[in-house]
Structure formats: structure tokens, C-alpha cells
Design a protein around this motif. Structure first.
Motif, PDB file in Angstrom:
ATOM      1  N   SER A  41     -40.245  -2.399  33.377  1.00  0.00           N
ATOM      2  CA  SER A  41     -40.009  -3.832  33.218  1.00  0.00           C
ATOM      3  C   SER A  41     -38.562  -4.035  32.807  1.00  0.00           C
ATOM      4  CB  SER A  41     -40.923  -4.415  32.138  1.00  0.00           C
ATOM      5  OG  SER A  41     -42.270  -4.132  32.423  1.00  0.00           O
ATOM      6  N   GLU A  43     -35.894  -6.940  31.545  1.00  0.00           N
ATOM      7  CA  GLU A  43     -35.720  -8.296  31.026  1.00  0.00           C
ATOM      8  C   GLU A  43     -34.380  -8.850  31.497  1.00  0.00           C
ATOM      9  OE1 GLU A  43     -38.102  -9.797  29.303  1.00  0.00           O
ATOM     10  OE2 GLU A  43     -39.358  -8.001  29.364  1.00  0.00           O
ATOM     11  N   GLU A  45     -31.916 -10.035  29.931  1.00  0.00           N
ATOM     12  CA  GLU A  45     -30.759  -9.609  29.136  1.00  0.00           C
ATOM     13  C   GLU A  45     -30.439  -8.129  29.312  1.00  0.00           C
ATOM     14  OE1 GLU A  45     -34.330  -8.892  26.570  1.00  0.00           O
ATOM     15  OE2 GLU A  45     -33.686 -10.558  27.808  1.00  0.00           O
ATOM     16  N   THR A  47     -32.728  -5.475  28.843  1.00  0.00           N
ATOM     17  CA  THR A  47     -33.650  -4.568  28.171  1.00  0.00           C
ATOM     18  C   THR A  47     -34.605  -3.975  29.195  1.00  0.00           C
ATOM     19  OG1 THR A  47     -33.559  -5.902  26.163  1.00  0.00           O
ATOM     20  CG2 THR A  47     -35.410  -4.383  26.375  1.00  0.00           C
ATOM     21  N   ARG A  49     -38.054  -1.566  29.733  1.00  0.00           N
ATOM     22  CA  ARG A  49     -39.240  -1.014  29.079  1.00  0.00           C
ATOM     23  C   ARG A  49     -39.983  -0.177  30.104  1.00  0.00           C
ATOM     24  NH1 ARG A  49     -43.473  -4.008  25.282  1.00  0.00           N
ATOM     25  NH2 ARG A  49     -45.112  -2.435  25.352  1.00  0.00           N
TER      26      ARG A  49
END
Length: 91
Positions: A41, A43, A45, A47, A49
Motif C-alpha cells: 500500500s 499513501e 505522502e 508512506t 506499507r
């Protein structure tokens, strides 16, 4: 992260074909086997995951277990993934 007690950082390197090797400690903590699928995943910004797909499927199944009794969401998702993989192999 299952099996790792505190926030941990690892430096990994992107290899040929964009491959990244997960550290042995992470693979062991997650119980990962060769060929296992992960969910990545990203994000807005930046990030990132990463988690085992089976863990996500189990969590989603748990959320919907009372919605459609008798329907195995896990089996349906696994069947979709198998068909996807078969299509990819056939080119």
C-alpha cells in the motif's frame, strides 16, 4: 508486525527488475514462504506499507463473516487470485 515487538527499520536495496529482498527476520516473523503474495500500500505522502495478503484477507473476512453466512470470502478471493496468476502465466 507479528513477531517483532517494536518498530524496526531495515535498509533494503532495489535489485534487478525492481525486486526487494525482505530481511530474514521479517520473513520469519511473518511466516512467509517463497511465492507468498504481499499487499503493498502506498499513501499519497509516500508512506509504504507491506503486509502478507493472507493477513489482510483474514481481517476482511472477519469483518464480513456475519454478512453472508455460508459464503467463504477467503475462498472466493483465493480463487480470484489463482485465476489471475493462471492468466499471468499464460501471458
Amino acid at each position: 508486525m507479528v513477531g517483532i515487538k517494536e518498530k524496526t527499520h531495515y535498509v533494503v536495496q532495489v535489485g534487478s527488475k525492481g525486486r526487494v529482498v525482505l530481511p530474514a527476520e521479517v520473513r520469519e516473523a511473518w511466516g512467509l514462504r517463497e511465492g507468498e503474495r504481499l499487499l503493498l500500500s502506498v499513501e499519497p505522502e509516500g508512506t509504504v506499507r507491506v503486509e502478507p495478503l493472507r493477513k489482510v484477507v483474514e481481517e476482511v473476512y472477519g469483518l464480513f463473516r456475519n454478512v453472508a453466512p455460508g459464503v467463504s470470502w477467503v475462498e472466493e478471493l483465493l480463487q480470484e487470485r489463482r485465476e489471475e496468476a493462471r492468466r499471468e502465466e499464460l501471458g
